[in-house]
Design a protein around this motif. Sequence first.
Motif, PDB file in Angstrom:
ATOM      1  N   VAL A   1      -0.348  -1.063  -7.298  1.00 27.79           N
ATOM      2  CA  VAL A   1      -1.504  -0.562  -6.551  1.00 27.79           C
ATOM      3  C   VAL A   1      -1.136  -0.368  -5.076  1.00 27.79           C
ATOM      4  O   VAL A   1      -1.503   0.636  -4.447  1.00 27.79           O
ATOM      5  CB  VAL A   1      -2.695  -1.530  -6.692  1.00 27.79           C
ATOM      6  N   LEU A   2      -0.397  -1.337  -4.525  1.00 29.07           N
ATOM      7  CA  LEU A   2      -0.011  -1.288  -3.109  1.00 29.07           C
ATOM      8  C   LEU A   2       0.877  -0.074  -2.836  1.00 29.07           C
ATOM      9  O   LEU A   2       0.690   0.648  -1.843  1.00 29.07           O
ATOM     10  CB  LEU A   2       0.709  -2.585  -2.737  1.00 29.07           C
ATOM     11  N   PHE A   3       1.853   0.176  -3.714  1.00 30.38           N
ATOM     12  CA  PHE A   3       2.761   1.303  -3.526  1.00 30.38           C
ATOM     13  C   PHE A   3       2.029   2.638  -3.720  1.00 30.38           C
ATOM     14  O   PHE A   3       2.307   3.611  -3.020  1.00 30.38           O
ATOM     15  CB  PHE A   3       3.937   1.209  -4.495  1.00 30.38           C
ATOM     16  N   TYR A   4       1.097   2.672  -4.662  1.00 28.95           N
ATOM     17  CA  TYR A   4       0.294   3.879  -4.864  1.00 28.95           C
ATOM     18  C   TYR A   4      -0.546   4.163  -3.620  1.00 28.95           C
ATOM     19  O   TYR A   4      -0.683   5.313  -3.178  1.00 28.95           O
ATOM     20  CB  TYR A   4      -0.594   3.711  -6.086  1.00 28.95           C
ATOM     21  N   PHE A   5      -1.094   3.091  -3.042  1.00 23.50           N
ATOM     22  CA  PHE A   5      -1.905   3.212  -1.833  1.00 23.50           C
ATOM     23  C   PHE A   5      -1.082   3.778  -0.682  1.00 23.50           C
ATOM     24  O   PHE A   5      -1.570   4.594   0.111  1.00 23.50           O
ATOM     25  CB  PHE A   5      -2.455   1.819  -1.475  1.00 23.50           C
ATOM     26  N   ALA A   6       0.184   3.346  -0.581  1.00 18.08           N
ATOM     27  CA  ALA A   6       1.046   3.823   0.507  1.00 18.08           C
ATOM     28  C   ALA A   6       1.542   5.233   0.263  1.00 18.08           C
ATOM     29  O   ALA A   6       1.879   5.946   1.226  1.00 18.08           O
ATOM     30  CB  ALA A   6       2.237   2.875   0.668  1.00 18.08           C
ATOM     31  N   GLY A   7       1.589   5.657  -1.000  1.00 14.39           N
ATOM     32  CA  GLY A   7       2.182   6.951  -1.332  1.00 14.39           C
ATOM     33  C   GLY A   7       3.655   6.752  -1.634  1.00 14.39           C
ATOM     34  O   GLY A   7       4.429   6.428  -0.720  1.00 14.39           O
ATOM     35  N   ILE A   8       4.042   6.903  -2.883  1.00  8.02           N
ATOM     36  CA  ILE A   8       5.414   6.582  -3.295  1.00  8.02           C
ATOM     37  C   ILE A   8       6.442   7.381  -2.497  1.00  8.02           C
ATOM     38  O   ILE A   8       7.422   6.821  -1.983  1.00  8.02           O
ATOM     39  CB  ILE A   8       5.598   6.838  -4.805  1.00  8.02           C
ATOM     40  N   ASP A   9       6.243   8.692  -2.366  1.00  8.78           N
ATOM     41  CA  ASP A   9       7.222   9.530  -1.657  1.00  8.78           C
ATOM     42  C   ASP A   9       7.336   9.124  -0.188  1.00  8.78           C
ATOM     43  O   ASP A   9       8.450   9.019   0.356  1.00  8.78           O
ATOM     44  CB  ASP A   9       6.829  11.001  -1.766  1.00  8.78           C
ATOM     45  N   ASP A  10       6.194   8.920   0.463  1.00  7.46           N
ATOM     46  CA  ASP A  10       6.216   8.514   1.869  1.00  7.46           C
ATOM     47  C   ASP A  10       6.878   7.147   2.037  1.00  7.46           C
ATOM     48  O   ASP A  10       7.639   6.917   2.987  1.00  7.46           O
ATOM     49  CB  ASP A  10       4.786   8.458   2.428  1.00  7.46           C
ATOM     50  N   LEU A  11       6.585   6.231   1.109  1.00 10.10           N
ATOM     51  CA  LEU A  11       7.160   4.883   1.189  1.00 10.10           C
ATOM     52  C   LEU A  11       8.666   4.927   1.026  1.00 10.10           C
ATOM     53  O   LEU A  11       9.400   4.305   1.807  1.00 10.10           O
ATOM     54  CB  LEU A  11       6.534   3.996   0.106  1.00 10.10           C
ATOM     55  N   VAL A  12       9.141   5.680   0.022  1.00  9.36           N
ATOM     56  CA  VAL A  12      10.588   5.781  -0.201  1.00  9.36           C
ATOM     57  C   VAL A  12      11.269   6.426   1.002  1.00  9.36           C
ATOM     58  O   VAL A  12      12.321   5.970   1.466  1.00  9.36           O
ATOM     59  CB  VAL A  12      10.877   6.579  -1.489  1.00  9.36           C
ATOM     60  N   GLY A  13      10.657   7.481   1.541  1.00  6.95           N
ATOM     61  CA  GLY A  13      11.236   8.141   2.713  1.00  6.95           C
ATOM     62  C   GLY A  13      11.315   7.218   3.916  1.00  6.95           C
ATOM     63  O   GLY A  13      12.313   7.229   4.659  1.00  6.95           O
ATOM     64  N   THR A  14      10.292   6.411   4.113  1.00  2.00           N
ATOM     65  CA  THR A  14      10.287   5.468   5.236  1.00  2.00           C
ATOM     66  C   THR A  14      11.358   4.407   5.058  1.00  2.00           C
ATOM     67  O   THR A  14      12.073   4.063   6.015  1.00  2.00           O
ATOM     68  CB  THR A  14       8.906   4.793   5.360  1.00  2.00           C
ATOM     69  N   LEU A  15      11.501   3.891   3.852  1.00  6.16           N
ATOM     70  CA  LEU A  15      12.512   2.861   3.587  1.00  6.16           C
ATOM     71  C   LEU A  15      13.927   3.421   3.720  1.00  6.16           C
ATOM     72  O   LEU A  15      14.838   2.707   4.158  1.00  6.16           O
ATOM     73  CB  LEU A  15      12.312   2.272   2.191  1.00  6.16           C
ATOM     74  N   GLN A  16      14.114   4.673   3.356  1.00  7.39           N
ATOM     75  CA  GLN A  16      15.448   5.281   3.430  1.00  7.39           C
ATOM     76  C   GLN A  16      15.947   5.408   4.866  1.00  7.39           C
ATOM     77  O   GLN A  16      17.162   5.412   5.096  1.00  7.39           O
ATOM     78  CB  GLN A  16      15.439   6.659   2.756  1.00  7.39           C
ATOM     79  N   ARG A  17      15.029   5.501   5.809  1.00  7.68           N
ATOM     80  CA  ARG A  17      15.473   5.644   7.192  1.00  7.68           C
ATOM     81  C   ARG A  17      15.610   4.289   7.904  1.00  7.68           C
ATOM     82  O   ARG A  17      15.849   4.234   9.110  1.00  7.68           O
ATOM     83  CB  ARG A  17      14.536   6.555   7.971  1.00  7.68           C
ATOM     84  N   ALA A  18      15.489   3.199   7.165  1.00  7.75           N
ATOM     85  CA  ALA A  18      15.616   1.867   7.753  1.00  7.75           C
ATOM     86  C   ALA A  18      17.024   1.658   8.307  1.00  7.75           C
ATOM     87  O   ALA A  18      18.020   1.986   7.658  1.00  7.75           O
ATOM     88  CB  ALA A  18      15.292   0.803   6.712  1.00  7.75           C
ATOM     89  N   ASP A  19      17.095   1.118   9.511  1.00  9.70           N
ATOM     90  CA  ASP A  19      18.369   0.861  10.180  1.00  9.70           C
ATOM     91  C   ASP A  19      19.004  -0.397   9.579  1.00  9.70           C
ATOM     92  O   ASP A  19      18.427  -1.493   9.662  1.00  9.70           O
ATOM     93  CB  ASP A  19      18.111   0.656  11.675  1.00  9.70           C
ATOM     94  N   PRO A  20      20.203  -0.290   8.977  1.00  8.55           N
ATOM     95  CA  PRO A  20      20.845  -1.447   8.352  1.00  8.55           C
ATOM     96  C   PRO A  20      21.079  -2.615   9.321  1.00  8.55           C
ATOM     97  O   PRO A  20      21.027  -3.773   8.910  1.00  8.55           O
ATOM     98  CB  PRO A  20      22.182  -0.888   7.842  1.00  8.55           C
ATOM     99  N   ALA A  21      21.319  -2.310  10.583  1.00 16.50           N
ATOM    100  CA  ALA A  21      21.567  -3.377  11.559  1.00 16.50           C
ATOM    101  C   ALA A  21      20.314  -4.235  11.744  1.00 16.50           C
ATOM    102  O   ALA A  21      20.393  -5.472  11.801  1.00 16.50           O
ATOM    103  CB  ALA A  21      21.992  -2.772  12.900  1.00 16.50           C
ATOM    104  N   TYR A  22      19.165  -3.598  11.825  1.00 11.45           N
ATOM    105  CA  TYR A  22      17.918  -4.354  11.961  1.00 11.45           C
ATOM    106  C   TYR A  22      17.586  -5.108  10.670  1.00 11.45           C
ATOM    107  O   TYR A  22      17.062  -6.223  10.711  1.00 11.45           O
ATOM    108  CB  TYR A  22      16.767  -3.418  12.333  1.00 11.45           C
ATOM    109  N   VAL A  23      17.878  -4.481   9.535  1.00  8.08           N
ATOM    110  CA  VAL A  23      17.652  -5.178   8.266  1.00  8.08           C
ATOM    111  C   VAL A  23      18.524  -6.436   8.200  1.00  8.08           C
ATOM    112  O   VAL A  23      18.074  -7.491   7.730  1.00  8.08           O
ATOM    113  CB  VAL A  23      17.949  -4.243   7.071  1.00  8.08           C
ATOM    114  N   ALA A  24      19.759  -6.338   8.686  1.00  8.31           N
ATOM    115  CA  ALA A  24      20.635  -7.508   8.718  1.00  8.31           C
ATOM    116  C   ALA A  24      20.056  -8.598   9.619  1.00  8.31           C
ATOM    117  O   ALA A  24      20.168  -9.797   9.315  1.00  8.31           O
ATOM    118  CB  ALA A  24      22.030  -7.106   9.205  1.00  8.31           C
ATOM    119  N   LEU A  25      19.407  -8.188  10.721  1.00  9.19           N
ATOM    120  CA  LEU A  25      18.772  -9.174  11.598  1.00  9.19           C
ATOM    121  C   LEU A  25      17.583  -9.846  10.916  1.00  9.19           C
ATOM    122  O   LEU A  25      17.318 -11.036  11.130  1.00  9.19           O
ATOM    123  CB  LEU A  25      18.323  -8.490  12.896  1.00  9.19           C
TER     124      LEU A  25
END
Length: 345
Positions: free
Chosen positions: A22-46
Amino acid sequence: MARENLRATVLGFLGAFAVFAVLFYFAGIDDLVGTLQRADPAYVALVVATTLGWLAAWSVALRTVLGVLGVDMSFAKSFFVFTGAMFSNNITPFGQAGGEPVTAYLITRTAEAEYETSLAAIASVDTLNFVPSITIALMGAIYYATEVTLGTNRDLALAIVAVVALAVTVPTIGYLAWQRRYGLEARIVSSLTPRIQWVTERIPRITTPTREGIEKRINGFFRAIERVATNPRGLALALGMSAVGWSFQMLGLWLSFRAIGVSIPLSIALFVVPIGAIAGVTPLPGGAGGIESVLVLLLLAAPLAAVTNSVAVAAVVIFRGAVYWIPILIGGTVMGWVSARANGA
């Protein structure tokens, strides 16, 4: 009983998956995946680093409480034991309430402590961890009360009311319970003894404990709690490390937003992280799904123009992905190792 616990866990995870869907549907699957794909690995490591910092801080709190109870444990061992505790909490419905007995067993096996002492230690740590969370959340509530027009934001107003109510109610209940602890102890002994005997009578190869034996163990649990509560130095250190652990979690959520290129005030994380943790009492394993939903709801309720549905869900996925799964990976390994040793003994 093991079959019933397994059924509850499976149902809990199915419920969590439904909430996430439900949460992912609410966010919009395509928009959510696109947002996650642009995540900076350095910040994720932090974010991962802050998660390890949180686990380290709370493991020091556990080590401190165990030291007060006369159980010596190295920092490294306390870290792995605490990750094992978080593993139990994260796969058990109702969070800490469901995972504490398993955690007490883990402490008993690794530190050769009595079970009631181990249970008192983890129960004390979980209780102490709650105190800074409410204090910090109350500070965040005060911030929002001065900076945000609450009348136009019902969700935010309800969250603030809930925090203020908890800040008043929990200490009051704790004080009253402490003042009446001996009467409470007697009632627990009277209530649990026949139930424990009834259960053990129906389990093969287990000796039914006597009333005196049960009473001795429950008394040992309460005396251990009393030793922790009456040790000012130990309490101060454990509370301090708990606050440090919460600070790492809040920093982790703030960094999760930075990872996807969005900046939010750190004070917002100060407010929403402790409130989101309260959702861990849901019958979902480790609060999975419930905590994420509350975090997203509060973040969207805050006056943050850049935080859209997909941005809020993506940041929470990064944050909770680290906070939830790192303890499962490390703690699951620890639990497997302890179980292998127990079976080989």
